[in-house]
Design a protein around this motif. Structure first.
Motif, mmCIF file in Angstrom:
data_model
loop_
_atom_site.group_PDB
_atom_site.id
_atom_site.type_symbol
_atom_site.label_atom_id
_atom_site.label_comp_id
_atom_site.label_asym_id
_atom_site.label_seq_id
_atom_site.Cartn_x
_atom_site.Cartn_y
_atom_site.Cartn_z
ATOM 1 N N GLU A 1 7.249 -8.117 5.875
ATOM 2 C CA GLU A 1 8.041 -7.263 6.742
ATOM 3 C C GLU A 1 6.992 -5.948 6.345
ATOM 4 O O GLU A 1 7.384 -4.854 7.062
ATOM 5 C CB GLU A 1 9.222 -6.860 6.158
ATOM 6 C CG GLU A 1 10.594 -7.786 6.554
ATOM 7 C CD GLU A 1 10.357 -8.912 5.755
ATOM 8 O OE1 GLU A 1 10.334 -8.872 4.552
ATOM 9 O OE2 GLU A 1 10.782 -10.086 6.219
ATOM 10 N N ASN A 2 5.927 -5.923 5.878
ATOM 11 C CA ASN A 2 4.983 -4.961 5.552
ATOM 12 C C ASN A 2 4.111 -4.732 6.803
ATOM 13 O O ASN A 2 3.265 -5.492 6.980
ATOM 14 C CB ASN A 2 4.154 -5.293 4.225
ATOM 15 C CG ASN A 2 3.430 -3.750 3.888
ATOM 16 O OD1 ASN A 2 2.606 -3.315 4.703
ATOM 17 N ND2 ASN A 2 3.570 -3.655 2.648
ATOM 18 N N ILE B 1 -3.855 -5.402 9.042
ATOM 19 C CA ILE B 1 -5.002 -5.632 8.606
ATOM 20 C C ILE B 1 -5.229 -7.296 8.152
ATOM 21 O O ILE B 1 -6.450 -7.393 7.705
ATOM 22 C CB ILE B 1 -5.292 -4.916 7.233
ATOM 23 C CG1 ILE B 1 -4.516 -5.136 6.165
ATOM 24 C CG2 ILE B 1 -5.410 -3.632 7.905
ATOM 25 C CD1 ILE B 1 -5.060 -4.209 5.019
ATOM 26 N N ALA B 2 -4.200 -8.121 8.782
ATOM 27 C CA ALA B 2 -4.493 -9.488 8.030
ATOM 28 C C ALA B 2 -5.031 -10.490 9.010
ATOM 29 O O ALA B 2 -4.878 -11.722 8.764
ATOM 30 C CB ALA B 2 -3.001 -9.907 7.533
ATOM 31 N N HIS B 3 -5.307 -9.997 10.091
ATOM 32 C CA HIS B 3 -5.963 -10.822 11.345
ATOM 33 C C HIS B 3 -7.067 -11.817 10.695
ATOM 34 O O HIS B 3 -8.017 -11.328 9.995
ATOM 35 C CB HIS B 3 -6.536 -10.044 12.548
ATOM 36 C CG HIS B 3 -7.414 -8.934 12.101
ATOM 37 N ND1 HIS B 3 -8.875 -9.299 11.836
ATOM 38 C CD2 HIS B 3 -7.297 -7.966 11.559
ATOM 39 C CE1 HIS B 3 -9.453 -8.215 11.553
ATOM 40 N NE2 HIS B 3 -8.545 -7.123 11.376
ATOM 41 N N GLY B 4 -6.894 -12.799 11.307
ATOM 42 C CA GLY B 4 -8.090 -13.965 11.261
ATOM 43 C C GLY B 4 -7.999 -14.494 9.762
ATOM 44 O O GLY B 4 -8.951 -15.220 9.306
ATOM 45 N N GLY C 1 9.389 -12.899 2.027
ATOM 46 C CA GLY C 1 10.282 -11.704 2.531
ATOM 47 C C GLY C 1 11.489 -12.170 2.643
ATOM 48 O O GLY C 1 12.174 -12.985 2.171
ATOM 49 N N GLN C 2 12.273 -11.068 3.366
ATOM 50 C CA GLN C 2 13.769 -11.209 3.523
ATOM 51 C C GLN C 2 14.198 -11.803 4.740
ATOM 52 O O GLN C 2 15.391 -12.071 4.964
ATOM 53 C CB GLN C 2 14.446 -9.985 3.104
ATOM 54 C CG GLN C 2 14.166 -9.456 1.690
ATOM 55 C CD GLN C 2 14.790 -8.266 1.269
ATOM 56 O OE1 GLN C 2 16.189 -8.135 1.566
ATOM 57 N NE2 GLN C 2 14.167 -7.150 0.922
ATOM 58 N N ALA C 3 13.288 -11.821 5.749
ATOM 59 C CA ALA C 3 13.610 -12.544 6.858
ATOM 60 C C ALA C 3 13.829 -13.920 6.995
ATOM 61 O O ALA C 3 13.218 -14.641 5.907
ATOM 62 C CB ALA C 3 12.517 -12.408 7.896
ATOM 63 N N VAL D 1 0.917 -1.010 -0.026
ATOM 64 C CA VAL D 1 0.045 0.145 -0.053
ATOM 65 C C VAL D 1 0.871 1.255 0.020
ATOM 66 O O VAL D 1 1.949 1.375 0.649
ATOM 67 C CB VAL D 1 -0.881 0.077 1.259
ATOM 68 C CG1 VAL D 1 -2.301 -0.998 1.058
ATOM 69 C CG2 VAL D 1 -0.257 -0.187 2.584
ATOM 70 N N GLY D 2 0.608 2.131 -0.970
ATOM 71 C CA GLY D 2 1.428 3.380 -0.887
ATOM 72 C C GLY D 2 0.643 4.657 -1.227
ATOM 73 O O GLY D 2 -0.639 4.552 -1.288
#
Length: 428
Positions: free
Chosen positions: A212-213, A219-222, A229-231, A174-175
């Motif tokens: 990492e976002n 807002i991704a709950h449930g 990602g990079q982790a 999102v941007g």
């Protein structure tokens, strides 16, 4: 006419068209309206060109048995697409986001096509007309579908997911884009999140999420989250290897490491590539096939294309621009190794009250880059960039390039599509 009867006629036709200049034999023409045209007026022409039926919503144009009169052609197009989608029950991945959604859609489709028969959005047909037209191309041979969804006003993603009813979701990021329509950055997040909202209500739904976002995680709950990602320790973890100028990266999964050399320009495409890896791995595409799909994909349509004119090397990213993508492109270009670098930037549109401030931030970033030459086009940049060459429009830029005829430069060209900077490669 009930949707069931209309659908039976669609099945006879096999395809729909909304363009009277393109009428496959036996197809169904649906008369849409725009600000400058009325599709009803072209219904007779569509039938003459080979359509079997013409769906119209103005009684004076319904002149015989080949015409189907409805209340609202756009609504019928959307209802027909949704009904068709429900009949076939094809698994659908819905993709949206401020930046990278078209590239990610292309990469995901390329990866999945290594194993499945995949239908995917053509070009950027990602709005209230493009999404239903995409769905109506589904047939029984398709094993999966990848549907891109765009928005520039609140509620538009909600409307699109109700048509497409995706089974899986992917928000690239999102941007700050279309702030004039969304009202605020929070409005952008809420609207893109309508994809998550639909899947959450559907239950037992899976999303692919950039680990990492923070905005997306909030807002991704449930939802069942497949993380990339990079982790380390994610479903798919990746690392940038180089970007000079093409992106090279490696991805890790279950202690195995896979290097990939792409034809994508920009380190910002790492997340888009990793998203496609995550989707491919989730759907059991072989790692070697994933790598091959990504290494052979060639970007098109003025989206981070590298063009060697013989006189200059161009990075053409003139399809769209917003503060997030513009800053990412400039940051990447600053790191590109080249003896002489030049940027040609066009205004970022639809930013509303934030426009001058966002353009001022870009100019401030340019101050620290020390590019050999900077050319800025459009009234917004002109208002805040007295220290650089600035031009009213693309035609003025063309005139300047004709006079100076730059040679030996690596040149970044980026701006909103309406600035028409895609015309510049011919002058370079």
């Amino acid at each position: 006419m009930e949707i069931e009867e209309l659908y039976s006629r669609f099945q006879v036709c096999g395809t729909v068209t909304t363009d009277s200049r393109h009428c496959p034999q036996g197809s169904m023409f649906i008369a849409l309206k725009g600000e400058t045209f009325n599709g009803n007026a072209f219904a007779a022409q569509a039938l003459a060109q080979g359509c079997r039926y013409a769906v119209v919503d103005e009684p004076e144009y319904a002149r015989g048995e080949s015409y189907i009169l409805v209340d609202d052609c756009l609504q019928v197009l959307q209802q027909l697409a949704n009904y068709h989608r429900r009949q076939l029950k094809t698994p659908i991945i819905g993709i949206t986001g401020t930046n990278g959604k078209t590239t990610t859609k292309e990469l995901v489709s390329s990866v999945l096509s290594k194993k499945y028969k995949v239908l995917f959005t053509q070009g950027n047909l990602n709005n209230h007309i493009g999404v239903p037209l995409t769905l109506l191309r589904l047939n029984k041979e398709h094993e999966m579908a990848v549907v891109e969804m765009g928005a520039n006003h609140p509620g538009e993603i909600k409307a699109l997911v109700q048509i497409a009813e995706p089974d899986y979701g992917l928000i690239t990021n999102v941007g700050k884009a279309h702030l004039l329509g969304f009202g605020s950055f929070e409005g952008v997040i809420k609207t893109k999140g309508e994809l998550y909202d639909f899947l959450r209500e559907k239950g037992n739904a899976t999303i692919f999420i950039q680990n990492e976002n923070s905005y997306l995680n909030a807002i991704a709950h449930g939802l069942h989250c497949v993380r990339y990602g990079q982790a380390s320790g994610l479903f798919v973890s990746g690392k940038l290897l180089s970007c000079s100028p093409f992106l090279a990266f490696e991805w890790m999964s279950e202690r195995n490491t896979y290097p990939v050399q792409t034809h994508l320009i920009g380190a910002y495409n790492l997340d888009n590539a990793l998203a496609s890896v995550a989707v491919g791995k989730y759907f059991d595409v072989a790692p070697e096939d994933i790598c091959e799909a990504l290494s052979t994909y060639m970007p098109q349509n003025n989206r981070s294309q590298l063009v060697d004119t013989g006189r200059n090397k161009l990075i053409v990213d003139a399809y769209n621009a917003n503060p997030t993508s513009m800053m990412a492109a400039l940051e990447n270009f600053r790191q590109v190794q080249a003896p002489h670098k030049m940027v040609i930037l066009g205004d970022m549109k639809e930013l509303g009250e934030a426009s001058l401030e966002e353009h001022r931030k870009i100019v401030g970033f340019l101050d620290g880059c020390r590019f050999d030459r900077v050319m800025l086009a459009g009234p917004e940049f002109k208002a805040v960039a007295s220290a650089y060459e600035h031009f009213d429009n693309v035609d003025a830029v063309k005139e300047a390039l004709e006079k100076s005829k730059p040679v030996g430069f690596t040149i970044l060209i980026k701006g909103s599509n309406s600035m028409k900077l895609s015309q510049l490669p011919a002058y370079l």
